[in-house]
Enzyme design. Sequence first.
Site, short mmCIF file in Angstrom:
data_model
loop_
_atom_site.label_atom_id
_atom_site.label_comp_id
_atom_site.label_asym_id
_atom_site.label_seq_id
_atom_site.Cartn_x
_atom_site.Cartn_y
_atom_site.Cartn_z
N SER A 148 0.67 -15.77 -4.85
CA SER A 148 1.53 -14.98 -3.96
C SER A 148 2.43 -15.92 -3.17
O SER A 148 1.94 -16.76 -2.40
CB SER A 148 0.67 -14.16 -3.00
N HIS A 158 3.38 -13.33 -7.90
CA HIS A 158 3.20 -12.15 -7.03
C HIS A 158 4.16 -12.23 -5.85
O HIS A 158 4.16 -13.21 -5.10
CB HIS A 158 1.75 -12.13 -6.54
N ASP A 193 5.47 -10.28 -2.51
CA ASP A 193 5.11 -9.24 -1.55
C ASP A 193 6.34 -8.76 -0.79
O ASP A 193 6.92 -9.49 0.01
CB ASP A 193 4.08 -9.80 -0.55
N MET A 239 7.71 -6.32 1.97
CA MET A 239 7.23 -5.56 3.13
C MET A 239 8.43 -5.09 3.96
O MET A 239 9.39 -5.85 4.14
CB MET A 239 6.33 -6.41 4.02
N HIS A 247 4.87 -6.46 -5.48
CA HIS A 247 3.94 -5.62 -4.73
C HIS A 247 4.70 -5.04 -3.54
O HIS A 247 4.98 -5.75 -2.57
CB HIS A 247 2.75 -6.49 -4.27
N MET A 305 5.03 -3.08 -0.41
CA MET A 305 4.35 -2.49 0.75
C MET A 305 5.42 -1.85 1.62
O MET A 305 5.80 -2.36 2.67
CB MET A 305 3.56 -3.58 1.50
N MET A 319 -6.64 -3.58 -2.99
CA MET A 319 -6.44 -4.51 -1.88
C MET A 319 -7.78 -4.87 -1.26
O MET A 319 -8.58 -4.00 -0.94
CB MET A 319 -5.55 -3.87 -0.79
N ASP A 335 -6.19 -8.25 -4.58
CA ASP A 335 -5.20 -8.93 -3.74
C ASP A 335 -5.72 -9.04 -2.32
O ASP A 335 -5.93 -8.03 -1.66
CB ASP A 335 -3.89 -8.12 -3.78
N GLY A 382 -2.74 -16.25 -2.45
CA GLY A 382 -1.63 -16.82 -1.70
C GLY A 382 -2.01 -18.13 -1.04
O GLY A 382 -1.67 -19.21 -1.52
C1 DX5 Z 1 -1.07 -9.17 1.76
C2 DX5 Z 1 -0.44 -9.49 0.45
C3 DX5 Z 1 -1.12 -10.52 -0.33
C4 DX5 Z 1 -1.20 -11.87 0.34
C5 DX5 Z 1 -2.46 -12.52 -0.12
O1 DX5 Z 1 -0.59 -7.96 2.24
O2 DX5 Z 1 -0.36 -8.34 -0.35
O3 DX5 Z 1 -0.52 -10.67 -1.62
O4 DX5 Z 1 -0.13 -12.71 0.03
O5 DX5 Z 1 -2.61 -13.71 0.57
P1 DX5 Z 1 -4.02 -14.44 0.63
O6 DX5 Z 1 -4.36 -14.80 -0.77
O7 DX5 Z 1 -3.77 -15.60 1.51
O8 DX5 Z 1 -5.00 -13.46 1.22
ZN ZN Z 2 0.30 -8.63 -2.43
#
Ligand code: DX5
Ligand code: ZN
Length: 231
Positions: A15, A38, A40, A42, A71, A73, A142, A180, A202
């Site tokens: 990520s 990946h 993210d 948001m 992904h 969000m 998640m 995730d 990530g």
């Molecule tokens: C959180 C994201 C994840 C995040 C994971 O909302 O969807 O993809 O980057 O990060 P780590 O692996 O550090 O939990």
């Molecule tokens: Zn994610």
Amino acid sequence: MAAPHAPHAPLIAPSILSADFARLADEVAAVGDADWLHVDVMDNHFVPNLTLGLPVVESLLRVTDIPMDCHLMIERPDKWAPPYAEAGAHNVTFHAEATDNPVAVARDIRAAGAKAGLAIKPGTPLEPYLEILREFDTLLVMSVEPGFGGQKFIGEVLPKVGTARRLVDAGELTILIEIDGGVNDDTIEAAAEAGVDCFVAGSAVYSAGDPAAAVRSLRQQAAAAAKHLTL
Ligand code: DX5
Ligand code: ZN
């Protein structure tokens, strides 16, 4: 008993939320043997954080061949999700909690040429969505509250993975099961044993001195653990 599933090697999806946003192309190159990248997205409405959107994804698509796993969000995936598929994302995942009509969104994503993914937050049950999962290619479970990297893995979500795994292994569904949040050396084994196919990581990747080596190590650990599935 031999593991009934895992016809493929585990997929690792770094990520870039944990990458240096000022050097994104370099950070993507640093995980060159990742299976998926990946990303993210948001919107500061669905989650209390703001990251990046379609223009950045379009730029990233120009600098990498790694299949992009977006992904989303965000609110209004009906409106905002299909353009990520049109741009060339491999997989476009949106949240079940963000729409009243996930099937319509999935069909639009597929019609635009991408795989469609359904994401569920840690507190969202899987059962209400089982009937519609045949409209999807990916289920993203998640294992942290969406919004931020670096959080602690919530192991209580793993029964949802197990439920989906059994349906896939029984031939009732053909989806990839993705997890995730909080995936690292300490947690990937439990997730793999529960039946995860694709592991998002990530901070575990980008806080490592050698992100590519971290990807390989996570893949090895997942593959070893999947050999003794607890199902
Ligand atoms: C959180 C994201 C994840 C995040 C994971 O909302 O969807 O993809 O980057 O990060 P780590 O692996 O550090 O939990
Ligand atoms: Zn994610």
